[in-house]
Design a protein around this motif. Sequence first.
Motif, mmCIF file in Angstrom:
data_model
loop_
_atom_site.group_PDB
_atom_site.id
_atom_site.type_symbol
_atom_site.label_atom_id
_atom_site.label_comp_id
_atom_site.label_asym_id
_atom_site.label_seq_id
_atom_site.Cartn_x
_atom_site.Cartn_y
_atom_site.Cartn_z
ATOM 1 N N SER A 282 -5.379 -5.061 -7.067
ATOM 2 C CA SER A 282 -5.447 -3.964 -6.095
ATOM 3 C C SER A 282 -6.899 -3.580 -5.837
ATOM 4 O O SER A 282 -7.636 -3.260 -6.789
ATOM 5 C CB SER A 282 -4.681 -2.747 -6.628
ATOM 6 N N GLU A 284 -9.782 -1.197 -5.286
ATOM 7 C CA GLU A 284 -9.893 0.200 -5.679
ATOM 8 C C GLU A 284 -11.127 0.845 -5.072
ATOM 9 O O GLU A 284 -12.014 0.178 -4.537
ATOM 10 C CB GLU A 284 -9.947 0.312 -7.211
ATOM 11 N N ILE A 308 -0.081 -6.515 -1.938
ATOM 12 C CA ILE A 308 -0.854 -6.376 -3.177
ATOM 13 C C ILE A 308 0.136 -6.449 -4.329
ATOM 14 O O ILE A 308 0.942 -5.534 -4.521
ATOM 15 C CB ILE A 308 -1.640 -5.054 -3.217
ATOM 16 N N GLY A 312 -1.514 -0.459 -8.053
ATOM 17 C CA GLY A 312 -2.815 0.198 -8.067
ATOM 18 C C GLY A 312 -2.837 1.267 -7.002
ATOM 19 O O GLY A 312 -1.783 1.711 -6.525
ATOM 20 N N ALA A 314 -4.096 0.877 -3.975
ATOM 21 C CA ALA A 314 -4.224 0.321 -2.621
ATOM 22 C C ALA A 314 -3.079 0.764 -1.721
ATOM 23 O O ALA A 314 -3.310 1.206 -0.581
ATOM 24 C CB ALA A 314 -4.306 -1.208 -2.695
ATOM 25 N N ASN A 315 -1.842 0.665 -2.202
ATOM 26 C CA ASN A 315 -0.697 1.080 -1.379
ATOM 27 C C ASN A 315 -0.752 2.570 -1.080
ATOM 28 O O ASN A 315 -0.442 3.005 0.041
ATOM 29 C CB ASN A 315 0.605 0.734 -2.094
#
Length: 492
Positions: A282, A284, A308, A312, A314-315
Amino acid sequence: MYSLALVDRAWDRAVRPRLYGRIHIIGNDGPAHTKKFKMKSGARLKLLRRTLRERRALAQHVREIKVPRLQLDGKAVDTKTLDLVASLVMACPNLERLIGFYPVYGHDFDRLTHALSTRPNLKEHVWIVGENASITERSLKQLPPGLMDAEQGDSFLHFHDRWRSLSTLFLYSQKQAVLERDLFLQMLHRLPALRHLCISSFDVDDFDDVTLQSLPPLQSLRLQDLEGVTFWGLSEYSRNNSAKSIRHLSLVNLDITYISAISNILLHLASLQRFTLVQESSPEVAVGDLVFQPVIASQQLQYIHWDILLPGSANENLASSIRAGGFPSLRTLRAPSDHDGQLQMVCRPRAQIVLPSDKYSKAYRASDEVGTGGLGRTLFTSRKLAQQRIESARNSVKFKVIVEDEGVVQEVFDIQGFMGTIGSRIAYNLESDVPGNDNALIDFPDLIRGSKEVSPRDGCTGMWNASHHAGKKWWNHTERYRYHPVDLHRFF
C-alpha cells in the motif's frame, strides 16, 4: 455478402473490401484438408496464400489476418510455420494487423519478422523478446551494457524503419531477455505515429527512470513489472511536456512507495481519463508530510482501476478523496481488493453485484472458505465479499418512517439499509477485461494464449446443412469455437 458479390460487377466492387478486409482462420484444419495436402496444420493458410497471389486485386483489400494457433503453449514455433505465415504476410501489401500469432523473437533472423518489417501500413505489433544463446554467454563474462553485439542491435532497429503508421507497440521480456537501453530510445523515436505503448518485465539495466523520461509523446502508456522504474521517476515523468498528452495510464507491479507520487501524477497529467494501479504493498503518506483533503485528486479522470492487495491507508485515502470532491468526473471504479468495502461505500448502491454465471464456477464455490476479511484478487471472491456486504447492510434498519395522526402513531415503516452513497455518480465495477476470466486486469498470458479454438460448445457445427440429400458427406466438417479476438487497447 458472397451472394451479393455475384449479382453484378457494381455489387462485387462494393462487397469485395468487406469480404477480404478481415480474414480470420480459426481452429484446426479439417480431415479433408490435412489428407489432401499431407499437412498436420496450415493447409487453409496455403489455400489463402494461393488465392491472394493469383488475384492481387483481392490482396490489396486485406487489412487484418488472424491465423490459427499453430503451436502449443510454451512450445517454440518451428521454422516451416514461421515461413508459411511470412509468405502470407508478403502477399498482403496493405496489411495492418496480424493477430493471434505472437512468436518469440530471440535476436535471430526469421522470415516472419522480416516480412512484417516490410509492411508500411502496419498499425500494431507485439514484441515478445526471448533469450539468445550468445547474449546469455556474454552476460556470464561482462556486465551490461554491451551484451548485444552491433549486428543484433542494428537488425532490431532496422525492423522499425518502414513502420511510419505504427500506432500501438507492445514490448514484453520473456525470462529476463535483454533489450538494451539505447535500443529503446532509438527504436521509439523512429515511430512517428506511435500513440499506445506497453512495456513489461524488462531488467533495470534495460529500462529505468532515465529511459522513462525520454519517451515520446503518447496517449496510452502501460508500465508493468519494471524494476528500474521508481516513484521518483514517475513523478518526474508526469512533469515532462511529453507526458501531457497521456489519456490512459496503467502502473502494474511497480511497488510505488508513497501516495505523493500518485498525487503528483494525477495532478500534472491534465488529459488523463483512465488510471490503473495494481501492486501488493500500500502506498503510504511519507513521514513528516502534511495531509490535506483530498489527498489525491483529478478533475478529468473518468475511470479508476485500484487494486492494492495488502491492507493499508491507500484505500482509505482514495475513499476520503472521493468524498472530499477530488474526482468530480469519475464514473467507474473497479477495486478487486476492497478491504472492508471502503471504496464500495462511496459508489452508487447496487442491489446485486454477483453474476448469474458465478454459481457455476469452481472458484466461486471455493470462495465459501474465504471470510469477509480474506485477501485476494480473484473476481469471484471479490464479488462474493461485495455481495455479503450488500446483504449485511440490507438486513439492518437504516431509518424509520413514522406516520402520525393528531399525535397518534398510525404506522411505522422500516427502511432497510444499503451499501453505497445515494446520489453518487460512480459505478462500482467488478467485471473482468476478458469475459469469463477470474482476473480483473488483462495480462500478457491472455494475449499469448488467446481464446480457445478446439472442442467447441457454441461454435459452428454445420447442422444447418444436415437436411441435404447427400447426407453426412455433404455437411460434416470440423467444429470450431466462436472466436473472440483480444483487443490490444484493453491493456490500457
